[in-house]
Design a protein around this motif. Sequence first.
Motif, PDB file in Angstrom:
ATOM      1  N   ASN A  35    -114.019 -21.218  -5.700  1.00 46.16           N
ATOM      2  CA  ASN A  35    -113.761 -20.004  -6.487  1.00 46.16           C
ATOM      3  C   ASN A  35    -113.218 -18.874  -5.620  1.00 46.16           C
ATOM      4  OD1 ASN A  35    -114.702 -20.851  -9.167  1.00 46.16           O
ATOM      5  ND2 ASN A  35    -116.694 -21.061  -8.154  1.00 46.16           N
ATOM      6  N   ASP A  36    -112.522 -19.236  -4.549  1.00 42.40           N
ATOM      7  CA  ASP A  36    -111.955 -18.226  -3.660  1.00 42.40           C
ATOM      8  C   ASP A  36    -110.878 -17.422  -4.385  1.00 42.40           C
ATOM      9  OD1 ASP A  36    -113.364 -19.099  -1.215  1.00 42.40           O
ATOM     10  OD2 ASP A  36    -112.119 -20.882  -1.430  1.00 42.40           O
ATOM     11  N   GLY A  37    -111.087 -16.122  -4.485  1.00 40.83           N
ATOM     12  CA  GLY A  37    -110.072 -15.243  -5.056  1.00 40.83           C
ATOM     13  C   GLY A  37    -109.535 -15.746  -6.378  1.00 40.83           C
ATOM     14  N   ASN A  38    -108.212 -15.807  -6.457  1.00 42.85           N
ATOM     15  CA  ASN A  38    -107.530 -16.228  -7.685  1.00 42.85           C
ATOM     16  C   ASN A  38    -106.982 -17.649  -7.585  1.00 42.85           C
ATOM     17  OD1 ASN A  38    -107.735 -13.653  -9.089  1.00 42.85           O
ATOM     18  ND2 ASN A  38    -106.306 -12.879  -7.543  1.00 42.85           N
ATOM     19  N   ILE A  39    -107.636 -18.515  -6.802  1.00 42.45           N
ATOM     20  CA  ILE A  39    -107.092 -19.843  -6.561  1.00 42.45           C
ATOM     21  C   ILE A  39    -106.966 -20.653  -7.846  1.00 42.45           C
ATOM     22  CG2 ILE A  39    -109.341 -20.888  -6.044  1.00 42.45           C
ATOM     23  CD1 ILE A  39    -105.970 -21.689  -4.367  1.00 42.45           C
ATOM     24  N   LYS A  40    -107.875 -20.454  -8.783  1.00 39.03           N
ATOM     25  CA  LYS A  40    -107.821 -21.263 -10.005  1.00 39.03           C
ATOM     26  C   LYS A  40    -106.717 -20.825 -10.961  1.00 39.03           C
ATOM     27  CE  LYS A  40    -112.341 -23.431 -10.252  1.00 39.03           C
ATOM     28  NZ  LYS A  40    -112.993 -22.938  -9.028  1.00 39.03           N
ATOM     29  N   ASP A  41    -106.025 -19.744 -10.643  1.00 35.52           N
ATOM     30  CA  ASP A  41    -104.842 -19.381 -11.433  1.00 35.52           C
ATOM     31  C   ASP A  41    -103.816 -20.504 -11.414  1.00 35.52           C
ATOM     32  OD1 ASP A  41    -106.035 -16.969 -11.891  1.00 35.52           O
ATOM     33  OD2 ASP A  41    -104.626 -15.778 -10.708  1.00 35.52           O
ATOM     34  N   TYR A  42    -103.788 -21.259 -10.322  1.00 39.66           N
ATOM     35  CA  TYR A  42    -102.865 -22.388 -10.266  1.00 39.66           C
ATOM     36  C   TYR A  42    -103.173 -23.395 -11.380  1.00 39.66           C
ATOM     37  CZ  TYR A  42    -100.731 -21.314  -5.683  1.00 39.66           C
ATOM     38  OH  TYR A  42    -100.013 -20.751  -4.648  1.00 39.66           O
ATOM     39  N   HIS A  43    -104.452 -23.705 -11.575  1.00 36.56           N
ATOM     40  CA  HIS A  43    -104.831 -24.692 -12.587  1.00 36.56           C
ATOM     41  C   HIS A  43    -104.419 -24.259 -13.986  1.00 36.56           C
ATOM     42  CE1 HIS A  43    -106.997 -26.416  -9.370  1.00 36.56           C
ATOM     43  NE2 HIS A  43    -108.170 -25.864  -9.560  1.00 36.56           N
ATOM     44  N   THR A  44    -104.611 -22.981 -14.275  1.00 38.03           N
ATOM     45  CA  THR A  44    -104.460 -22.484 -15.640  1.00 38.03           C
ATOM     46  C   THR A  44    -103.074 -21.929 -15.935  1.00 38.03           C
ATOM     47  OG1 THR A  44    -105.297 -20.302 -14.985  1.00 38.03           O
ATOM     48  CG2 THR A  44    -106.921 -21.926 -15.719  1.00 38.03           C
ATOM     49  N   HIS A  45    -102.188 -21.918 -14.936  1.00 43.63           N
ATOM     50  CA  HIS A  45    -100.861 -21.297 -15.085  1.00 43.63           C
ATOM     51  C   HIS A  45    -101.004 -19.835 -15.511  1.00 43.63           C
ATOM     52  CE1 HIS A  45     -98.111 -25.107 -15.449  1.00 43.63           C
ATOM     53  NE2 HIS A  45     -99.049 -25.254 -14.547  1.00 43.63           N
ATOM     54  N   ASN A  46    -101.972 -19.178 -14.903  1.00 41.74           N
ATOM     55  CA  ASN A  46    -102.268 -17.794 -15.261  1.00 41.74           C
ATOM     56  C   ASN A  46    -102.064 -16.859 -14.075  1.00 41.74           C
ATOM     57  OD1 ASN A  46    -103.150 -15.796 -17.111  1.00 41.74           O
ATOM     58  ND2 ASN A  46    -105.197 -15.833 -16.188  1.00 41.74           N
ATOM     59  N   TRP A  47    -101.147 -17.228 -13.178  1.00 41.09           N
ATOM     60  CA  TRP A  47    -100.940 -16.419 -11.984  1.00 41.09           C
ATOM     61  C   TRP A  47    -100.145 -15.153 -12.306  1.00 41.09           C
ATOM     62  CZ3 TRP A  47     -99.318 -21.679 -12.035  1.00 41.09           C
ATOM     63  CH2 TRP A  47     -97.995 -21.866 -12.446  1.00 41.09           C
ATOM     64  N   SER A  48    -100.233 -14.210 -11.392  1.00 40.11           N
ATOM     65  CA  SER A  48     -99.531 -12.930 -11.524  1.00 40.11           C
ATOM     66  C   SER A  48     -98.936 -12.558 -10.173  1.00 40.11           C
ATOM     67  CB  SER A  48    -100.504 -11.837 -11.979  1.00 40.11           C
ATOM     68  OG  SER A  48    -101.383 -11.490 -10.909  1.00 40.11           O
ATOM     69  N   PRO A  49     -98.116 -11.513 -10.111  1.00 36.24           N
ATOM     70  CA  PRO A  49     -97.530 -11.097  -8.831  1.00 36.24           C
ATOM     71  C   PRO A  49     -98.555 -10.638  -7.800  1.00 36.24           C
ATOM     72  CG  PRO A  49     -96.261 -10.211 -10.653  1.00 36.24           C
ATOM     73  CD  PRO A  49     -97.499 -10.793 -11.252  1.00 36.24           C
ATOM     74  N   SER A  50     -99.804 -10.426  -8.213  1.00 33.48           N
ATOM     75  CA  SER A  50    -100.827  -9.991  -7.267  1.00 33.48           C
ATOM     76  C   SER A  50    -101.667 -11.141  -6.723  1.00 33.48           C
ATOM     77  CB  SER A  50    -101.743  -8.959  -7.934  1.00 33.48           C
ATOM     78  OG  SER A  50    -102.416  -9.530  -9.050  1.00 33.48           O
ATOM     79  N   ASN A  51    -101.359 -12.370  -7.093  1.00 32.70           N
ATOM     80  CA  ASN A  51    -102.126 -13.518  -6.612  1.00 32.70           C
ATOM     81  C   ASN A  51    -101.963 -13.654  -5.100  1.00 32.70           C
ATOM     82  OD1 ASN A  51    -102.364 -16.497  -5.811  1.00 32.70           O
ATOM     83  ND2 ASN A  51    -103.282 -16.493  -7.854  1.00 32.70           N
ATOM     84  N   GLU A  52    -103.075 -13.635  -4.380  1.00 32.50           N
ATOM     85  CA  GLU A  52    -103.018 -13.606  -2.918  1.00 32.50           C
ATOM     86  C   GLU A  52    -102.555 -14.932  -2.323  1.00 32.50           C
ATOM     87  OE1 GLU A  52    -107.520 -14.222  -3.755  1.00 32.50           O
ATOM     88  OE2 GLU A  52    -105.696 -13.679  -4.834  1.00 32.50           O
ATOM     89  N   PHE A  53    -102.754 -16.031  -3.027  1.00 28.75           N
ATOM     90  CA  PHE A  53    -102.320 -17.328  -2.498  1.00 28.75           C
ATOM     91  C   PHE A  53    -100.813 -17.501  -2.651  1.00 28.75           C
ATOM     92  CE2 PHE A  53    -106.805 -17.728  -3.464  1.00 28.75           C
ATOM     93  CZ  PHE A  53    -107.289 -18.261  -2.289  1.00 28.75           C
ATOM     94  N   ILE A  54    -100.284 -17.024  -3.754  1.00 27.56           N
ATOM     95  CA  ILE A  54     -98.823 -17.031  -3.921  1.00 27.56           C
ATOM     96  C   ILE A  54     -98.183 -16.123  -2.884  1.00 27.56           C
ATOM     97  CG2 ILE A  54     -96.954 -16.337  -5.483  1.00 27.56           C
ATOM     98  CD1 ILE A  54     -98.710 -17.329  -7.793  1.00 27.56           C
ATOM     99  N   ARG A  55     -98.799 -14.979  -2.636  1.00 30.33           N
ATOM    100  CA  ARG A  55     -98.267 -14.059  -1.619  1.00 30.33           C
ATOM    101  C   ARG A  55     -98.287 -14.703  -0.237  1.00 30.33           C
ATOM    102  NH1 ARG A  55    -100.633 -10.506   1.852  1.00 30.33           N
ATOM    103  NH2 ARG A  55    -102.650 -10.595   0.783  1.00 30.33           N
ATOM    104  N   ALA A  56     -99.373 -15.413   0.080  1.00 29.92           N
ATOM    105  CA  ALA A  56     -99.450 -16.067   1.394  1.00 29.92           C
ATOM    106  C   ALA A  56     -98.371 -17.130   1.538  1.00 29.92           C
ATOM    107  CB  ALA A  56    -100.836 -16.683   1.586  1.00 29.92           C
ATOM    108  N   THR A  57     -98.103 -17.880   0.469  1.00 24.95           N
ATOM    109  CA  THR A  57     -97.035 -18.884   0.497  1.00 24.95           C
ATOM    110  C   THR A  57     -95.697 -18.217   0.773  1.00 24.95           C
ATOM    111  OG1 THR A  57     -98.266 -20.171  -1.135  1.00 24.95           O
ATOM    112  CG2 THR A  57     -95.954 -20.751  -0.792  1.00 24.95           C
ATOM    113  N   TYR A  58     -95.429 -17.154   0.053  1.00 25.56           N
ATOM    114  CA  TYR A  58     -94.184 -16.395   0.187  1.00 25.56           C
ATOM    115  C   TYR A  58     -94.049 -15.826   1.606  1.00 25.56           C
ATOM    116  CZ  TYR A  58     -91.031 -12.416  -1.033  1.00 25.56           C
ATOM    117  OH  TYR A  58     -90.031 -11.485  -1.104  1.00 25.56           O
TER     118      TYR A  58
END
Length: 532
Positions: A98-121
């Motif tokens: 349950n780290d941060g917003n990691i489960k946004d990936y599962h639900t397709h509920n990510w946003s521009p503030s998702n820290e894992f997407i930002r780290a990838t970028y």
Amino acid sequence: MYRYIKNFTILFLGIAIVSSCSKDILPRNQETADTVFNDPNAYIQALAKIYAGIALSGQQGPAGSPDISGIDEGFSNYLRQYWKAQELSTDLAKIAWNDGNIKDYHTHNWSPSNEFIRATYDRIIYQVALANEFIRQTSDEKLASRGVTGTLLEEIQEYRAEARFMRALSYWHALDLFGNVPFVTDLDGIGAFLPKQISREDLFVYIEEELLEIESQMIAPRQNDFGRADAAAAWTLLAKLYLNAEVYVNEGHYTEALTYINKVIDAGYQVNQNAPYSYLFLADNDTNPSASELIFSINFDGKNTQNYGGMTFLVHASIGGSMIPSDFGVNSGWFGIRTTSAFVNKFPDINGTDSRGAFYTDGQNKEIADQSLFTDGYAMVKFKNVDVNGNAGSDPTGDFPDTDFPMFRLADVYLMYAEAVLRGGQGGSVTQATDYINILRSRAYGNSNGNISTAQLTLDFILDERARELYWEGHRRTDLIRFGKFTGGAYLWPWKGGIQQGTATESYKDLYPIPSTDLIANPTLNQNTGYN
């Protein structure tokens, strides 16, 4: 090559990606790059750092000196973040944490503030920056000014082509994941400035032109050090670019894809049908009988590449429940990633005729009712830190694996061949495509019982076969998008859209958003459609 990494800490020391206005190399050490490169050994050391940028997280390892700021060093690893973006958003993988917003990936509920997407970028941009600086420092003018001639000059020119390949690889990841991104090359100066945003179409053309230009400059196939890119790696990347062109630029380039697929197939790589499928994912996959299949790998060494991303993550996080860590050559399980019933159902039986279906079911529920419970969902036994004889890897603590990650391998190229033929590409045949598929299925089944006929070779079959052959190797999201099944309702899997049985999601999520931190830092950037 990794023996050079720890020796080269001046030019790239302390680089931090903090915003879009400082997207390039900013050496903090007073000794300049020009001075560093007066040492002939600096070139191979700097190239090693570029390769290590995919595998490692910082200058020190396993933690304490991260390359990028704003996220835990283990979380920030390039391969770990790329893998999550490509697999956790699909039917192939769910994570219990349950780290941060990691489960946004599962639900397709990510946003521009998702820290894992930002780290990838940020990782992708940082990697481009490393390559840019190396390419600047190896121009003809720079080398001439340093008096570099003879054999060293020839070697550096090969290194430069490899750095350009690595930059193209990261820009391809950017193209695929984000579409329209800030664009910087070695022709731009270093320092703080606002990079211009390149369109997806123009970035496609740039990557294509780069790969075509360096094709003849790369070391011949299978002649470079294991884990370093050669001409076949460039051909494979070109083929992937062309295979996905309809997604990227709304143009079919399947004939061009087949041109480069055939070059790779003719280069001498082999699918060893006498070696089990599992050999590809063991600690000695650089030397065991399956090594002949690997075209380009991300190398790990339990003693010299210690970090909590990459293969450390993929091996440890796959273990939990009643699984015994020592069977996998490590000291602990992290109770993290497992798969969904949608993937399990692609196999005729569990742990049976198709050896690729290596599911761990003891104490595991097939269905995922609770996303945070590791025992909901079958576990997988794909990656291990043991060799073909069952011996654990070199790290005596059992923390860090020796297993190399197969970024490109021949089985993928065979599947690409079949798909390109069925999509109308010229330069191949359905008969040959079927033969290539049956090579893979014969290995998986141990005999010809799983072989298919030409009539059975359809695009739907290929998508499922890609899942069976290539699961957890970082391809699935791209594949589902190419087949029109990532978003929308044409294909559902557990927890897609945040519903246990799965539901349709918005098509704009075929691209991830530009992180809000970068939009704030660089007001010239535009957000991807749908995220405003």
